[in-house]
Motif scaffolding. Structure first.
Motif, PDB file in Angstrom:
ATOM      1  N   LEU A 360       0.821  -1.211   0.000  1.00 51.64           N
ATOM      2  CA  LEU A 360       0.000   0.000   0.000  1.00 51.64           C
ATOM      3  C   LEU A 360       0.861   1.270   0.000  1.00 51.64           C
ATOM      4  O   LEU A 360       1.834   1.368   0.749  1.00 51.64           O
ATOM      5  N   TYR A 361       0.446   2.244  -0.796  1.00 49.03           N
ATOM      6  CA  TYR A 361       1.108   3.551  -0.755  1.00 49.03           C
ATOM      7  C   TYR A 361       1.035   4.147   0.645  1.00 49.03           C
ATOM      8  O   TYR A 361       2.045   4.642   1.177  1.00 49.03           O
ATOM      9  N   SER A 362      -0.141   4.140   1.256  1.00 41.22           N
ATOM     10  CA  SER A 362      -0.321   4.809   2.545  1.00 41.22           C
ATOM     11  C   SER A 362       0.590   4.217   3.606  1.00 41.22           C
ATOM     12  O   SER A 362       1.209   4.952   4.386  1.00 41.22           O
ATOM     13  N   ALA A 363       0.692   2.894   3.634  1.00 39.01           N
ATOM     14  CA  ALA A 363       1.534   2.240   4.638  1.00 39.01           C
ATOM     15  C   ALA A 363       3.007   2.509   4.371  1.00 39.01           C
ATOM     16  O   ALA A 363       3.783   2.807   5.295  1.00 39.01           O
ATOM     17  N   ALA A 364       3.415   2.396   3.101  1.00 41.28           N
ATOM     18  CA  ALA A 364       4.825   2.623   2.764  1.00 41.28           C
ATOM     19  C   ALA A 364       5.228   4.066   3.029  1.00 41.28           C
ATOM     20  O   ALA A 364       6.290   4.337   3.614  1.00 41.28           O
ATOM     21  N   ALA A 365       4.390   5.012   2.604  1.00 43.44           N
ATOM     22  CA  ALA A 365       4.726   6.420   2.799  1.00 43.44           C
ATOM     23  C   ALA A 365       4.777   6.780   4.274  1.00 43.44           C
ATOM     24  O   ALA A 365       5.693   7.501   4.721  1.00 43.44           O
ATOM     25  N   GLY A 366       3.825   6.285   5.053  1.00 45.55           N
ATOM     26  CA  GLY A 366       3.827   6.583   6.486  1.00 45.55           C
ATOM     27  C   GLY A 366       5.045   6.031   7.183  1.00 45.55           C
ATOM     28  O   GLY A 366       5.666   6.710   8.022  1.00 45.55           O
ATOM     29  N   ALA A 367       5.417   4.790   6.848  1.00 44.57           N
ATOM     30  CA  ALA A 367       6.586   4.183   7.486  1.00 44.57           C
ATOM     31  C   ALA A 367       7.872   4.896   7.088  1.00 44.57           C
ATOM     32  O   ALA A 367       8.741   5.168   7.931  1.00 44.57           O
ATOM     33  N   LEU A 368       8.017   5.209   5.802  1.00 46.59           N
ATOM     34  CA  LEU A 368       9.228   5.911   5.356  1.00 46.59           C
ATOM     35  C   LEU A 368       9.339   7.284   6.010  1.00 46.59           C
ATOM     36  O   LEU A 368      10.445   7.733   6.349  1.00 46.59           O
ATOM     37  N   GLU A 369       8.225   7.954   6.186  1.00 42.83           N
ATOM     38  CA  GLU A 369       8.250   9.264   6.838  1.00 42.83           C
ATOM     39  C   GLU A 369       8.753   9.154   8.263  1.00 42.83           C
ATOM     40  O   GLU A 369       9.554   9.978   8.738  1.00 42.83           O
ATOM     41  N   MET A 370       8.330   8.116   8.976  1.00 47.63           N
ATOM     42  CA  MET A 370       8.787   7.940  10.356  1.00 47.63           C
ATOM     43  C   MET A 370      10.256   7.535  10.413  1.00 47.63           C
ATOM     44  O   MET A 370      10.981   7.907  11.347  1.00 47.63           O
ATOM     45  N   LEU A 371      10.715   6.796   9.417  1.00 49.11           N
ATOM     46  CA  LEU A 371      12.111   6.355   9.391  1.00 49.11           C
ATOM     47  C   LEU A 371      13.051   7.412   8.826  1.00 49.11           C
ATOM     48  O   LEU A 371      14.278   7.305   8.979  1.00 49.11           O
ATOM     49  N   ALA A 372      12.506   8.422   8.172  1.00 52.17           N
ATOM     50  CA  ALA A 372      13.337   9.388   7.446  1.00 52.17           C
ATOM     51  C   ALA A 372      14.460  10.004   8.280  1.00 52.17           C
ATOM     52  O   ALA A 372      15.584  10.168   7.774  1.00 52.17           O
ATOM     53  N   PRO A 373      14.232  10.361   9.559  1.00 53.48           N
ATOM     54  CA  PRO A 373      15.334  10.950  10.329  1.00 53.48           C
ATOM     55  C   PRO A 373      16.522  10.008  10.527  1.00 53.48           C
ATOM     56  O   PRO A 373      17.614  10.468  10.871  1.00 53.48           O
ATOM     57  N   ARG A 374      16.311   8.711  10.323  1.00 55.55           N
ATOM     58  CA  ARG A 374      17.403   7.746  10.508  1.00 55.55           C
ATOM     59  C   ARG A 374      18.105   7.398   9.192  1.00 55.55           C
ATOM     60  O   ARG A 374      19.056   6.627   9.200  1.00 55.55           O
ATOM     61  N   VAL A 375      17.601   7.902   8.090  1.00 55.89           N
ATOM     62  CA  VAL A 375      18.198   7.596   6.786  1.00 55.89           C
ATOM     63  C   VAL A 375      19.469   8.412   6.608  1.00 55.89           C
ATOM     64  O   VAL A 375      19.480   9.623   6.848  1.00 55.89           O
ATOM     65  N   ILE A 376      20.535   7.742   6.190  1.00 54.37           N
ATOM     66  CA  ILE A 376      21.841   8.368   5.971  1.00 54.37           C
ATOM     67  C   ILE A 376      22.369   7.936   4.606  1.00 54.37           C
ATOM     68  O   ILE A 376      21.842   6.987   4.008  1.00 54.37           O
TER      69      ILE A 376
END
Length: 430
Positions: A360-376
């Motif tokens: 799902l777009y909604s699930a993927a986008a929501g999870a990536l948004e929460m993980l974004a501060p940890r992306v390097i």
């Protein structure tokens, strides 16, 4: 002639409506109720009356709980309708009453479709070893072993299936995925060339054969892709995207397992490894073994929270069962919005690798948004359903593009699998 005999004669003559009437009469008269109900179920199923067929099969097993053919037919009917746990129950009952390789093959297919390939293999292997010849069963066993990452043994099963049913292109297409090496694709290409000889119009064969030729010379795909039906528009669109998005280091793989192992090998930065969408844990177990340190899985274990394409909400459920995956795996049950924030509050450090199996777009986008501060730079994101679906640009692909652009990420496509619909993304700058 008895009503039951009349029904059987009508079935043989192709008069299915007449057969239904005759079997209903036999049942009403109390004539051999088990046989009458079972045959009524078969006839109703042929008319497309699934509910009526199920009711008849249930009537047959209510009269004789040990009548394996009705349990087997009921299981197959439920499997075709996508009611997988109920199908499993019926097929297991049939198999317990009367061991049969066809029933074992159907049960193995149901277990694999549920996301339980190790259980599918455990059912299939002894039945196939005893029967020897059963191309559908060998192909299903190969698919289960491929899911588990045992690609050499999977290839052997696909080869056996192809030998036993040489006019069927499916095992050959699967075999090409199991043996595909983008550094030396000749063997995989020969599989598809053989498949194209036996089934020249098979869309999957022609599409993947075009891709293998097209990786060497982009225009070489055209003669195969030009014959694809209109329904394959998303495949052609995916291929055009892949050609435009790849770089000179992009790898190509034939299976989910190979892509995940590659992703783990290039995710060299220390940090968290997570999977978003676990189901029964097959790919999470592969990840744990590939990265060599603890991994975290997030899932409700109740299936999709909303409809996705033609699949209704609740699809991919484990029936509420939380899999036991052993040491090195920690599971977090619940919606991503409820489980990711406390997890991130308790676990420091960057994101090393995320396997995004959200669909799902909604699930993927929501999870990536929460993980974004940890992306390097160096974070690797693996998307399980990135390509090939009818609206693939609206799902995980859209989630990556929107979240990535919002946070200023740059990325490259490190790998693709056309057969597995997978994309491996390496973040290069944030």
């Amino acid at each position: 002639m008895s009503a039951l005999a009349s029904g059987l004669a009508a079935m043989q003559a192709g008069d299915i409506a007449g057969a239904v009437r005759a079997f209903e009469s036999a049942l009403a008269a109390g004539e051999e109720p088990v046989a009458a109900a079972h045959n009524l179920g078969v006839a109703r199923a042929r008319t497309g009356d699934r509910d009526g067929a199920e009711a008849a099969f249930l009537q047959a097993v209510a009269a004789d709980g040990a009548f394996a053919p009705a349990w087997a037919a009921l299981g197959l009917l439920r499997a075709q309708a996508g009611v997988l746990f109920a199908a499993e129950d019926a097929l297991r009952t049939a198999l317990a009453q009367s061991p049969d390789v066809d029933v074992a093959a159907n049960l193995g297919a149901v277990l694999r479709e549920q996301g339980r390939p190790s259980e599918a293999a455990a059912v299939l292997y002894p039945a196939l070893k005893s029967a020897g010849t059963h191309p559908i069963g060998w192909n299903t066993l190969g698919a289960a072993l491929q899911d588990l990452g045992d690609l050499p043994t999977a290839a052997g099963c696909f080869q056996r299936a192809a030998q036993q049913d040489p006019r069927n292109p499916v095992p050959l297409v699967n075999l090409h995925g199991a043996i595909y090496d983008d550094q030396d694709p000749a063997s995989a290409r020969r599989c598809l060339e053989h498949a194209a000889e036996v089934a020249p119009t098979d869309p999957a064969t022609r599409f993947h054969l075009g891709c293998l030729w097209g990786l060497e010379a982009p225009g070489a795909a055209a003669r195969h892709h030009a014959v694809l039906p209109a329904e394959a528009a998303a495949w052609r669109d995916s291929w055009r995207f892949v050609l435009a998005a790849r770089d000179d280091r992009t790898r190509f793989f034939g299976t989910t397992a190979a892509g995940l192992r590659f992703a783990a090998s290039i995710a060299r930065e220390a940090g968290l490894v997570v999977e978003l969408g676990v189901r029964f844990g097959t790919t999470l177990s592969l990840l744990r073994n590939a990265v060599g340190h603890p991994v975290h899985g997030f899932d409700t274990f109740e299936g999709l929270p909303e409809a996705w394409h033609s699949l209704p909400a609740g699809s991919y459920s484990t029936g509420g069962q939380v899999p036991g995956l052993g040491p090195g795996v920690e599971l977090h049950r619940g919606l991503f919005a409820d489980t990711l924030p406390p997890f991130l509050a308790d676990h420091a450090g960057p994101l090393r690798l995320a396997h995004v199996d959200c669909d799902l777009y909604s699930a993927a986008a929501g999870a990536l948004e929460m993980l974004a501060p940890r992306v390097i730079p160096g974070t690797v994101l693996v998307f399980d359903e990135y390509l090939m679906n009818a609206r693939w640009r609206e799902d995980e692909h859209r989630a990556l593009v929107e979240v990535g652009q919002r946070h200023g990420w740059s990325w490259r496509y490190a790998a693709f699998s056309m057969l597995a619909h997978q994309a491996v993304v390496e973040v290069t700058a944030v």
